[in-house]
Scaffold this motif. Structure first.
Motif, PDB file in Angstrom:
ATOM      1  N   ALA A 194       0.826  -1.208   0.000  1.00  0.00           N
ATOM      2  CA  ALA A 194       0.000   0.000   0.000  1.00  0.00           C
ATOM      3  C   ALA A 194       0.862   1.260   0.000  1.00  0.00           C
ATOM      4  CB  ALA A 194      -0.934   0.011   1.209  1.00  0.00           C
ATOM      5  N   ASP A 195       0.483   2.222  -0.848  1.00  0.00           N
ATOM      6  CA  ASP A 195       1.108   3.540  -0.842  1.00  0.00           C
ATOM      7  C   ASP A 195       0.416   4.450   0.166  1.00  0.00           C
ATOM      8  OD1 ASP A 195       2.817   2.929  -3.103  1.00  0.00           O
ATOM      9  OD2 ASP A 195       1.014   3.069  -4.337  1.00  0.00           O
ATOM     10  N   ARG A 196      -0.891   4.269   0.297  1.00  0.00           N
ATOM     11  CA  ARG A 196      -1.683   5.097   1.199  1.00  0.00           C
ATOM     12  C   ARG A 196      -2.639   4.197   1.959  1.00  0.00           C
ATOM     13  NH1 ARG A 196      -6.185   8.478   0.210  1.00  0.00           N
ATOM     14  NH2 ARG A 196      -6.083   7.990  -2.009  1.00  0.00           N
ATOM     15  N   LEU A 197      -2.943   4.579   3.192  1.00  0.00           N
ATOM     16  CA  LEU A 197      -3.772   3.749   4.060  1.00  0.00           C
ATOM     17  C   LEU A 197      -4.981   4.557   4.523  1.00  0.00           C
ATOM     18  CD1 LEU A 197      -3.358   0.827   5.071  1.00  0.00           C
ATOM     19  CD2 LEU A 197      -2.559   1.791   7.233  1.00  0.00           C
ATOM     20  N   ALA A 198      -6.149   3.923   4.456  1.00  0.00           N
ATOM     21  CA  ALA A 198      -7.378   4.514   4.985  1.00  0.00           C
ATOM     22  C   ALA A 198      -7.973   3.517   5.966  1.00  0.00           C
ATOM     23  CB  ALA A 198      -8.364   4.823   3.867  1.00  0.00           C
ATOM     24  N   VAL A 199      -8.208   3.948   7.200  1.00  0.00           N
ATOM     25  CA  VAL A 199      -8.704   3.077   8.261  1.00  0.00           C
ATOM     26  C   VAL A 199     -10.178   3.385   8.494  1.00  0.00           C
ATOM     27  CG1 VAL A 199      -8.398   2.316  10.643  1.00  0.00           C
ATOM     28  CG2 VAL A 199      -6.413   3.051   9.303  1.00  0.00           C
ATOM     29  N   MET A 200     -11.034   2.360   8.400  1.00  0.00           N
ATOM     30  CA  MET A 200     -12.470   2.543   8.574  1.00  0.00           C
ATOM     31  C   MET A 200     -12.931   1.999   9.925  1.00  0.00           C
ATOM     32  SD  MET A 200     -14.477   1.897   4.974  1.00  0.00           S
ATOM     33  CE  MET A 200     -15.982   2.556   5.714  1.00  0.00           C
ATOM     34  N   TYR A 201     -13.913   2.702  10.489  1.00  0.00           N
ATOM     35  CA  TYR A 201     -14.564   2.233  11.709  1.00  0.00           C
ATOM     36  C   TYR A 201     -16.022   2.670  11.671  1.00  0.00           C
ATOM     37  CZ  TYR A 201     -15.643   1.348  16.607  1.00  0.00           C
ATOM     38  OH  TYR A 201     -16.210   0.875  17.770  1.00  0.00           O
ATOM     39  N   LEU A 202     -16.925   1.717  11.768  1.00  0.00           N
ATOM     40  CA  LEU A 202     -18.362   1.972  11.833  1.00  0.00           C
ATOM     41  C   LEU A 202     -18.836   2.876  10.680  1.00  0.00           C
ATOM     42  CD1 LEU A 202     -20.381   0.833  13.886  1.00  0.00           C
ATOM     43  CD2 LEU A 202     -20.446   3.076  14.955  1.00  0.00           C
ATOM     44  N   GLY A 203     -18.365   2.557   9.474  1.00  0.00           N
ATOM     45  CA  GLY A 203     -18.863   3.237   8.283  1.00  0.00           C
ATOM     46  C   GLY A 203     -18.169   4.527   7.926  1.00  0.00           C
ATOM     47  N   THR A 204     -17.152   4.946   8.686  1.00  0.00           N
ATOM     48  CA  THR A 204     -16.444   6.191   8.396  1.00  0.00           C
ATOM     49  C   THR A 204     -14.942   5.936   8.359  1.00  0.00           C
ATOM     50  OG1 THR A 204     -16.227   6.836  10.719  1.00  0.00           O
ATOM     51  CG2 THR A 204     -18.232   7.510   9.583  1.00  0.00           C
ATOM     52  N   ILE A 205     -14.209   6.831   7.705  1.00  0.00           N
ATOM     53  CA  ILE A 205     -12.748   6.773   7.701  1.00  0.00           C
ATOM     54  C   ILE A 205     -12.243   7.611   8.865  1.00  0.00           C
ATOM     55  CG2 ILE A 205     -10.656   7.445   6.458  1.00  0.00           C
ATOM     56  CD1 ILE A 205     -12.009   6.712   3.876  1.00  0.00           C
ATOM     57  N   VAL A 206     -11.491   6.969   9.769  1.00  0.00           N
ATOM     58  CA  VAL A 206     -11.025   7.661  10.972  1.00  0.00           C
ATOM     59  C   VAL A 206      -9.562   8.082  10.879  1.00  0.00           C
ATOM     60  CG1 VAL A 206     -12.726   6.529  12.455  1.00  0.00           C
ATOM     61  CG2 VAL A 206     -10.480   5.458  12.116  1.00  0.00           C
ATOM     62  N   GLU A 207      -8.826   7.504   9.939  1.00  0.00           N
ATOM     63  CA  GLU A 207      -7.437   7.910   9.739  1.00  0.00           C
ATOM     64  C   GLU A 207      -7.036   7.616   8.306  1.00  0.00           C
ATOM     65  OE1 GLU A 207      -3.026   7.655  11.875  1.00  0.00           O
ATOM     66  OE2 GLU A 207      -4.757   6.601  12.736  1.00  0.00           O
ATOM     67  N   GLU A 208      -6.236   8.534   7.729  1.00  0.00           N
ATOM     68  CA  GLU A 208      -5.834   8.396   6.335  1.00  0.00           C
ATOM     69  C   GLU A 208      -4.509   9.092   6.130  1.00  0.00           C
ATOM     70  OE1 GLU A 208      -5.260   9.776   2.280  1.00  0.00           O
ATOM     71  OE2 GLU A 208      -5.800  11.055   3.976  1.00  0.00           O
ATOM     72  N   GLY A 209      -3.628   8.489   5.310  1.00  0.00           N
ATOM     73  CA  GLY A 209      -2.355   9.129   5.033  1.00  0.00           C
ATOM     74  C   GLY A 209      -1.388   8.170   4.377  1.00  0.00           C
ATOM     75  N   PRO A 210      -0.179   8.625   4.072  1.00  0.00           N
ATOM     76  CA  PRO A 210       0.847   7.735   3.520  1.00  0.00           C
ATOM     77  C   PRO A 210       1.046   6.523   4.415  1.00  0.00           C
ATOM     78  CG  PRO A 210       1.556  10.027   3.412  1.00  0.00           C
ATOM     79  CD  PRO A 210       0.293  10.014   4.223  1.00  0.00           C
TER      80      PRO A 210
END
Length: 344
Positions: free
Chosen positions: A233-249
């Motif tokens: 992965a170049d970029r990471l998006a973390v989901m919790y309960l239907g929303t993205i709570v953290e995103e970045g390289p």
């Protein structure tokens, strides 16, 4: 321009083509109402912004029930969004349906989680690979089908066989070959290795990386295990309960996770050295129901840093100490993960 879009441009390049854009996408599934009560709705995806550009691999991670697979189906237009907009290669396809979706299918394809369930057991591999071509009005040659098999590490003799004659890893390779048939620019991979043995997982991930370099593909790689996407992965998006709570390289998120949920996920990744110190963060309680999510921050009922403000307004993705790393938290972590095990 959204903050997510800007961070992606900085990482991949200002001129990189935008393959997929989700703006405020929501998906609610209705439930039958109890007599004399208002019908409830399952908020599977509750307001997600995401941009994927040519040449990048986005890892979409989170535990079961966070909405990852639903978001993947929204991105490929296998599901209609309740709200929001889906744009593929600059074309708004939010309301496009039926045959008008066929040209869109050539730009974005999906690799499903369970290769045994996603392949028709009554069809040979040759027929399975022919189906995407026929859906686009194309009659493929045998040479084209053989080329697809060679790209995923299979041979011509496999054309006449049926899915039950293959191992799990080989079936997933057939699923990948089917997705590549119409030459898409973006593959949405929904837990592509979760049903495979650990040794086979590495082979399939290496195959995806090789195809990315060879064909110039972009990926959205859905996984519940952060270790699976770490190398690709170049970029990471973390989901919790239907929303993205953290995103970045990806490198920044792995090195210094800012959201408490991301830190807990990373602390659960197995360490090959049994004598190594564990930075284990054990979360209490269960994931709240998406029918009635908590007010304010969706993670506050399990968070070890919760305060009164967390119950008021839902936090939005904001930069963490500057840069492209963003977290939806009122009290983000600004240092490396803790070094001692704790149970909040």
């Amino acid at each position: 321009m959204s903050t997510i879009e800007q961070s992606t441009k900085d990482a991949i390049g200002q001129d990189a083509e935008e393959l997929l854009r989700l703006d405020g996408v929501k998906k609610y599934f209705g439930l039958r109402g109890v007599p004399f009560r208002k019908a409830a709705a399952v908020k599977a995806v509750d307001g997600v912004d995401l941009v994927v550009r040519r040449g990048e691999t986005v890892g979409l991670v989170g535990e079961s029930g966070s909405g990852k697979s639903t978001l993947a189906r929204l991105a490929t237009r296998l599901l209609d969004p309740t709200e929001g907009r889906v744009t593929i290669s600059g074309q708004d396809v939010t309301t496009v349906r039926g045959r008008r979706l066929r040209p869109v299918r050539r730009k974005i394809q999906m690799v499903f989680q369970d290769p045994q369930a996603s392949l028709n057991p009554r069809q040979s591999v040759g027929t399975i690979l022919t189906t995407p071509f026929r859906a686009q009005g194309i009659r493929p040659s045998r040479a084209q089908l053989i080329e697809l098999l060679h790209q995923v590490g299979l041979s011509e003799e496999h054309l006449e066989r049926y899915p039950h004659e293959f191992s799990g890893g080989q079936r997933q390779r057939i699923g990948i070959a089917r997705a590549l048939a119409v030459r898409p620019g973006l593959l949405i991979c929904d837990e592509p290795v979760s049903a495979l043995d650990v040794s086979v997982q590495a082979q399939v991930l290496n195959l995806l990386a090789d195809l990315r370099d060879e064909l110039g593909l972009s990926y959205v790689l859905v996984a519940h295990d952060l270790a699976v996407v770490r190398q690709v992965a170049d970029r990471l998006a973390v989901m919790y309960l239907g929303t993205i709570v953290e995103e970045g390289p990806a490198a920044e998120v792995y090195a210094a996770p800012a959201h408490p949920y991301t830190r807990a996920l990373l602390s659960a990744v197995p360490v090959p050295d049994p004598g190594a110190a564990r930075d284990r963060i054990v979360l209490t309680g269960d994931v709240p129901t998406p029918i009635d999510p908590p007010s304010g921050c969706p993670f506050r009922t399990r968070c070890y840093k919760v305060q009164d403000v967390c119950a008021t307004v839902r936090p939005v993705l904001e930069p963490v100490a500057g840069g492209d790393h963003r977290a939806a938290c009122y009290f983000p972590e600004l240092s490396s993960p803790p070094t001692s095990e704790r149970t909040p």
